[in-house]
Design an enzyme around this catalytic site. Structure first.
Site, PDB file in Angstrom:
ATOM      1  CG  ASP A   1      43.362  35.890  40.919  1.00 40.54           C
ATOM      2  OD1 ASP A   1      42.437  36.638  40.591  1.00 40.54           O
ATOM      3  OD2 ASP A   1      43.214  34.910  41.689  1.00 40.54           O
TER       4      ASP A   1
HETATM    5  C1  GLC Z   1      40.237  33.423  42.383  1.00 46.83           C
HETATM    6  C2  GLC Z   1      39.842  34.890  42.288  1.00 46.83           C
HETATM    7  C3  GLC Z   1      40.427  35.747  43.374  1.00 46.83           C
HETATM    8  C4  GLC Z   1      40.531  34.932  44.651  1.00 46.83           C
HETATM    9  C5  GLC Z   1      41.579  33.844  44.412  1.00 46.83           C
HETATM   10  C6  GLC Z   1      41.725  32.917  45.632  1.00 46.83           C
HETATM   11  O1  GLC Z   1      40.497  32.913  41.110  1.00 46.83           O
HETATM   12  O2  GLC Z   1      40.074  35.547  41.047  1.00 46.83           O
HETATM   13  O3  GLC Z   1      39.564  36.882  43.531  1.00 46.83           O
HETATM   14  O4  GLC Z   1      40.937  35.752  45.730  1.00 46.83           O
HETATM   15  O5  GLC Z   1      41.300  33.071  43.256  1.00 46.83           O
HETATM   16  O6  GLC Z   1      40.551  32.196  45.822  1.00 46.83           O
END
Ligand code: GLC
Length: 721
Positions: free
Chosen positions: A264
């Protein structure tokens, strides 16, 4: 792996391989953003090599077909390898045409609808140049304080798994032109953050992890999901992105997943903050050993993998395996043959928000809405003279929810728009009060009451701002603000014909609203066609059929509260719910029962469940039994009903829940029509994670339930012999 990708890999330098494992924002490649000079730009903290950023494997946060083409061209013009990047995006509940938040779609109890919605989103996204969506989010949730419950399917592992499978199938289809690769997230147990506070500590037994929190990710993997995203949180003390037991031993070795694993956003660096790694170099080592292929918006791999290889701490073979997974995904998506893939500016414009897509979004909003209360005033009659729409959520397009991707408030049908489209100019509006959770301004209530007094009926649009749920948006108070209750009380004083349209990204502890309002229709955050769906439902053009998949508590003090709980050694009997029974698992100041239980939702008609049947009283592991019921529409509206099937394992070597959802079927019945609904019981559905972490069934007694929600009573039992 294919010969083709193997050959490509052999043609790459070690640095180029390593940069395939990087993911940075797409705007890096948009010249006018002047982000190309990342040494000085917002991404300068990444300190990536100015040449090698044109060998980065994937990018995220794309907006629009033209943007993708521009970024693609700029990247390919400067790249040596000319290996096209994959453009990824959070297409969570729609791309430009938004449908209800996922907690709403789950409430439809309609697998086919979930699949159709994901397919629609995939078509709009693929035409905009998106190759991979960071969805479905399948985290099991039990705490409504957490802002991200809005993108989950709720508290039940089976239903979450069914929605996960349907959504993956919808997004990926046959991986054709209008499909995108799906990415199940957040692996794992992100929804169990303590106190419902985002990114907070997760701590549970491995048995609970496997029994409740892992099944839905497994369903997505079994459905062929192409990518898995690890979660921010720790599991058993180790951040998921560097958690070898979770990623390598369970996801890859036990489940056989050999697709791409992505972190993430920033999670590699956060391992240092967690205190789980010394520094970014240590993070790179831990993540690569765990089996994480792509780092999102960090540069630990870029900066330290080469050094780790030189020191013999990471082998080039490990890097090759990660690169090959990414190259294989690119081959599957077709970008090795056509680096533009499906992007098409003209077709994208024609398809996005087209009548068919709006119609599907409207159908989804109608099927997701949950009628929580109706003392008889709904549906309203259309041939009234004056209708008042009142409240802070009555005339706004900001009812499409968080993670709204390419959706725009000005393209969303507000309740007022929907009412006017249905009823013409007999509809008037007054805001009544502000939307802010801490608002105290009551100066607009008089005007609202004047409008209510001269109207035949009132649609009172209350709830929370769409930005009060979603990532990072957690609340310690989950009821309506005081000023909204004052508005409700004052409007009711001048007009009894009031239906509350509730807009929320989470279950709310609305006991006071339930006590006061004659009718409550929960619209969730309904998406682009929310206002038209709301109007259709309130005036009987559509009949509510949604059922909640996450318990609504009476008060936050009851949380966590969920239907598939253990009985404890001192249960308070349901018949004693409103009584005080000393020395039972209960409270002095509240019943144990929730405000609205899992699986609950009303209709404008009534459904009668009769003739419950179980085909036998014993079953071997190789055998099956069938449980059936007759459902009759005894009211005057054609309507749909989500029939639910539960099983209770009465005794296990580990204690077992009071009941577990094992099947559901949504049926549609005309007035007077009756249908038999049948569920098949198999031994695999009786398995669970026992004390020594073996997944198996145990001989003994099982009770069976079929009903309209999770409060249904057992009607028979059988022995597994
Ligand atoms: C965010 C979220 C994740 C998302 C990623 C890209 O922090 O936790 O669910 O897909 O970053 O935006």
């Amino acid at each position: 792996m294919s010969e083709r990708t193997q050959k490509i890999l052999e043609g790459m330098t070690l640095e180029e391989k390593i940069y395939q494992l990087e993911q940075i924002t797409t705007s890096t490649y948009l010249p006018e953003c002047n982000r190309i000079d990342i040494v000085t730009g917002p991404d300068s903290a990444l300190k990536l090599d100015k040449e090698l950023i044109f060998e980065v494997g994937t990018s995220l946060n794309l907006v629009g077909a033209e943007t993708m083409i521009q970024a693609h061209d700029y990247y390919m013009e400067h790249s040596k390898q000319k290996m096209p990047p994959l453009f990824m995006q959070d297409v969570i509940h729609g791309h430009r045409t938004l449908y209800p938040i996922n907690l709403g779609v789950a409430a439809s109890f309609d697998r086919g609808l979930a699949k159709d919605l994901a397919a629609m989103a995939a078509k709009e996204a693929s035409l905009d140049g998106v190759s991979v969506t960071f969805a479905p989010m399948v985290d099991l949730v039990r705490d409504p304080r957490w802002g991200r419950v809005m993108e989950s399917s709720g508290e039940d592992p089976y239903l979450n798994g069914e929605m996960a499978r349907a959504t993956v199938e919808g997004y990926q289809g046959d991986m054709g032109k209008y499909n995108v690769a799906a990415c199940v997230k957040h692996f794992a147990a992100y929804g169990a953050a303590e106190a419902g506070r985002d990114y907070n500590t997760v701590d549970m037994s491995e048995r609970t992890l496997r029994e409740y929190y892992l099944p839905a990710y497994k369903s997505a993997v079994d459905a062929g999901v192409k990518m898995v995203m690890t979660a921010f949180n720790i599991v058993d003390g180790v951040p998921c992105v560097g958690n070898k037991h979770l990623v390598k031993e369970i996801l890859r070795d036990e489940w056989g997943f050999d697709g791409v694993v992505i972190s993430d956003y920033g999670a590699f660096d956060e391992m240092v903050i967690h205190g789980a790694s010394e520094d970014q170099k240590d993070s790179a080592r831990l993540a690569m050993e765990a089996g994480c292929d792509i780092e999102m918006m960090t540069s630990c791999y870029a900066r330290y993998l080469k050094e780790l290889v030189a020191e013999g701490k990471i082998s080039e073979e490990q890097i090759d395996r990660s690169v090959l997974r990414i190259l294989d995904l690119k081959e599957t998506l077709g970008v090795l043959d056509n680096s533009y893939r499906s992007v098409n500016v003209e077709e994208s414009k024609r398809v996005q928000l087209c009548p068919e897509h709006r119609a599907l979004a409207r159908k989804a909003a109608e099927e997701s809405a949950v009628l929580l209360k109706n003392d008889g005033i709904l549906p309203f009659c259309k041939d009234v003279n004056r209708v008042a729409v009142i409240g802070p959520l009555g005339a706004t397009g900001k009812i499409h929810g968080s993670w709204h991707c390419g959706g725009r408030a000005e393209e969303t049908v507000s309740v007022l728009d929907g009412m006017k489209a249905l009823l013409g100019d007999k509809v008037s509006y007054a805001p009544g009060c502000p939307i802010e959770y801490d608002a105290e301004d009551t100066s607009m209530i008089d005007e609202a009451c004047r409008l209510a007094a001269e109207s035949d009926c009132v649609v009172l649009c209350l709830g929370e701002h769409q930005d009060y749920s979603g990532e990072g948006n957690c609340m310690t108070y989950i009821d309506l603000p005081e000023v909204q209750y004052q508005l409700l009380d004052r409007v009711l004083a001048v007009n009894k014909n009031v239906a509350v349209a509730l807009f929320t990204g989470r279950p709310l502890a609305i006991s006071r609203l339930d006590h006061t309002a004659p009718a409550i229709l929960n619209m969730w955050m309904p998406g682009t066609e929310g206002g038209s769906a709301c109007a259709n439902l309130l005036f009987g053009e559509a009949v509510p059929s949604g059922k909640i998949t996450m318990t609504f508590p009476r008060t936050l003090g009851q949380c966590p509260i969920y239907y598939n709980h253990y009985t404890t050694g001192r249960p308070k009997l349901e018949e004693d719910d409103l009584k005080r029974v000393l020395y039972t698992s209960s409270y002095i100041d509240s019943p144990n029962s929730p405000l609205y239980p899992f699986g609950y939702g009303l209709s404008y008609t009534d459904f009668e469940y009769t003739d419950h049947q179980l085909s036998g009283t014993a079953m071997t592991a190789e055998g099956t039994l069938t449980a059936s019921v007759k459902v009759k529409n005894t009211g005057k509206y054609r309507a749909k009903e989500a029939v639910q099937f539960y099983i209770r394992d009465v005794k296990g070597s580990c204690v077992r829940p009071v009941k577990e959802l094992k099947g559901f079927e949504k049926i549609e019945l005309a007035p007077g029509e009756e249908k038999t609904v049948t569920f098949t019981i198999t031994e695999p559905m009786l398995r669970y994670w026992t004390q020594n972490l073996t997944h198996r069934s145990e001989k003994g007694t099982f009770q069976v339930f079929i009903g309209k929600d999770s409060t249904c009573k057992p009607f028979a039992e059988f022995e597994l012999v």
